[in-house]
Enzyme design. Structure first.
Site, short mmCIF file in Angstrom:
data_model
loop_
_atom_site.label_atom_id
_atom_site.label_comp_id
_atom_site.label_asym_id
_atom_site.label_seq_id
_atom_site.Cartn_x
_atom_site.Cartn_y
_atom_site.Cartn_z
N HIS A 128 -2.82 3.09 6.03
CA HIS A 128 -1.69 2.26 5.63
C HIS A 128 -1.17 2.80 4.30
CE1 HIS A 128 0.22 -1.44 4.08
NE2 HIS A 128 0.19 -1.94 5.30
N ASP A 201 -10.88 0.25 3.43
CA ASP A 201 -9.78 -0.70 3.60
C ASP A 201 -10.09 -1.53 4.84
OD1 ASP A 201 -7.51 -2.00 4.39
OD2 ASP A 201 -6.16 -0.29 4.19
N GLN A 204 -7.87 -4.88 8.42
CA GLN A 204 -7.83 -5.19 9.85
C GLN A 204 -9.21 -5.50 10.43
OE1 GLN A 204 -5.16 -5.67 11.59
NE2 GLN A 204 -3.72 -5.00 10.02
N LYS A 227 -4.60 -12.22 6.50
CA LYS A 227 -4.86 -11.67 7.83
C LYS A 227 -6.12 -12.29 8.45
CE LYS A 227 -2.33 -7.45 7.01
NZ LYS A 227 -2.27 -6.00 6.89
N CYS A 365 4.09 0.60 7.99
CA CYS A 365 3.55 1.09 6.71
C CYS A 365 2.62 2.28 6.92
CB CYS A 365 2.81 0.00 5.93
SG CYS A 365 3.86 -1.35 5.46
C1 LIG Z 1 -2.03 -5.22 5.92
C2 LIG Z 1 -2.77 -4.02 5.54
C3 LIG Z 1 -2.82 -3.57 4.22
C4 LIG Z 1 -2.06 -4.25 3.11
O1 LIG Z 1 -2.44 -5.58 2.96
P1 LIG Z 1 -1.63 -6.53 1.97
O2 LIG Z 1 -2.13 -7.87 2.32
O3 LIG Z 1 -0.18 -6.33 2.30
O4 LIG Z 1 -1.96 -6.10 0.59
C5 LIG Z 1 -3.57 -2.46 3.95
N1 LIG Z 1 -4.24 -1.80 4.90
C6 LIG Z 1 -4.22 -2.20 6.18
C7 LIG Z 1 -5.03 -1.45 7.19
C8 LIG Z 1 -3.49 -3.31 6.54
O5 LIG Z 1 -3.47 -3.70 7.82
#
Ligand SMILES: *Cc1c(COP(=O)(O)O)cnc(C)c1O
Length: 407
Positions: A128, A201, A204, A227, A365
């Site tokens: 992302h 990260d 998800q 999320k 993104c």
């Molecule tokens: C949504 C997402 C982000 C960013 O998250 P924010 O809540 O917008 O800061 C980063 N990495 C992944 C894999 C995402 O799905």
């Protein structure tokens, strides 16, 4: 199918989510945009409302009853996150604004201290933007180099090439575009064998699978509350104690200090050192309620059910002529990106919306990943445990409508 999955009643669970009970353009809402943000159960909405109605105050510095109550709830939230992630200590949990801020925090503190000229940061091709751009900014500032582990045609990352200069590996746990689940534990072990620090990260992954930071043995893990069925505006950075201790502060201000004089300021200990200013107190209360809710259903039940639904949706979508699924990893979470021959994803998304089907279209993104697959954009359906086969059927019907319109 396990017993847990068999007994999983998504239709019953849907009743916990007030927003799902509506018609959109005259059709029952099929909300398939969960990778962008998930909906909130009544338990979360009520916890926030209850907090503002009876317990709210600023935290940490007050001696009065409301401040003590608010502080207790905020710190209890930290302990809940600690348990949710399997962290060793609640002080390893830093509250942020979200995944993006968590990554920027690490880049600006750990990164500035540990990345020098000629060093390398390794990411993957499916990241992302928020796990690309902060590292690019850091590399530019420090004269370091960003390297990218490629994906194969399925959207899997097969090879992580470390060099003598690699200092950091920053990788997604699950791709928000392709659904690929990355082998974090194995790759982290290989990185650690070379003394490389590992950031994951987990935006998800946290909502869809069991995450145990000690089992993964990552150094940093980040995710967003919104999320995970919690409120917007709050997120989590997990960092191993020793790393957080050694990191300089991120922002300066209230709560992150021990003593302040005009000559010299001394800093508070982690996590407070990284939480300058009044935090999103109600956000943390809401996140704690979301974690309670998820725990009650069971994250393994959630993952199992979503996996079933992914199988059903994949089979149904594959039957559609001219539809190509982008991302066919062998280990995959419930995200399906696809392109339709002759229909731009934006047009497809607009028509799906007319039938009450909420999907996301665009580059998600992850522009470099789109370039990799040689496409400008995809349509993405991403699932949560409150989605049902009816939602999938509505998606398939709406795609057929779009195809008719563009035929
Ligand atoms: C949504 C997402 C982000 C960013 O998250 P924010 O809540 O917008 O800061 C980063 N990495 C992944 C894999 C995402 O799905």
């Amino acid at each position: 199918m396990t017993n847990a999955v068999k007994s999983f009643d998504a239709a019953e669970i849907r009743k916990d989510f007030p927003i799902l009970r509506q018609l959109v353009h005259g059709h029952p809402l099929a909300y398939l945009d969960n990778a962008a943000s998930a909906q909130k159960p009544r338990a979360v909405i009520d916890a926030i409302s209850r907090f503002y109605s009876s317990d709210y105050s600023n935290i940490h510095r007050g001696v009065h009853a409301l401040s003590e109550r608010s502080t207790r709830l905020y710190e209890q939230g930290r302990v809940q996150v600690q348990r949710f992630l399997g962290a060793a200590d609640a002080h390893e949990i830093v509250f942020t604004r979200g995944t993006t801020e968590g990554i920027n925090l690490v880049a600006q503190t750990w990164g500035r201290r540990n990345i020098g000229a000629g060093d390398e940061i390794l990411i993957t091709a499916l990241e992302h933007h928020s796990n690309i751009v902060p590292w690019q900014m850091l590399c530019e500032e420090r004269g370091a180099r960003l390297r990218v582990a490629p994906v194969n045609d399925r959207g899997e990352v097969e090879k992580f090439e470390f060099t003598e200069r690699t200092k950091l590996l920053a990788m997604a746990h699950i791709s928000n575009v392709l659904g690929t689940i990355l082998p974090v534990r194995e790759v982290a072990a290989a990185a650690h064998a070379r003394g490389i620090t590992v950031l994951v990260d987990g935006a998800q992954a946290a909502p869809h699978m069991k995450v145990d930071v000690r089992e993964l043995d990552c150094d940093f893990y980040v995710f967003s509350s919104h999320k995970l069925y919690g409120p917007t505006g709050v997120g989590v950075l997990y960092g191993k104690s020793a790393l957080l201790e050694a990191m300089p502060p991120y922002q300066g201000g209230g709560d992150m200090i021990r003593t302040v004089t005009f000559e010299k300021t001394t800093y508070n200990t982690p996590p407070y050192k990284f939480e300058a200013g009044t935090p999103d107190i109600a956000g943390v209360v809401g996140l704690a309620a979301a974690i309670d809710y998820v725990n009650e259903i069971g994250i393994d039940n959630i993952g199992g059910y979503e996996h079933e639904l992914l199988g059903y949706a994949t089979r149904e979508l594959e039957k559609i002529d001219g539809l190509r699924i982008i991302g066919t990893a062998r280990r995959k979470a419930a995200v399906i990106s696809f392109v339709l021959e002759g229909i731009h994803p934006h047009d497809a998304g607009t028509i799906l919306d007319r039938y009450g089907v909420a999907v996301r279209t665009g580059h998600h993104c992850a522009q470099p990943l789109m370039d990799w697959f040689g496409i400008p954009a995809t349509t993405r359906a991403s699932f949560a445990f409150y989605n049902t086969r009816e939602d999938v059927d509505a998606l398939v019907r709406a795609i057929h409508k779009a195809k008719e319109m563009f035929a």
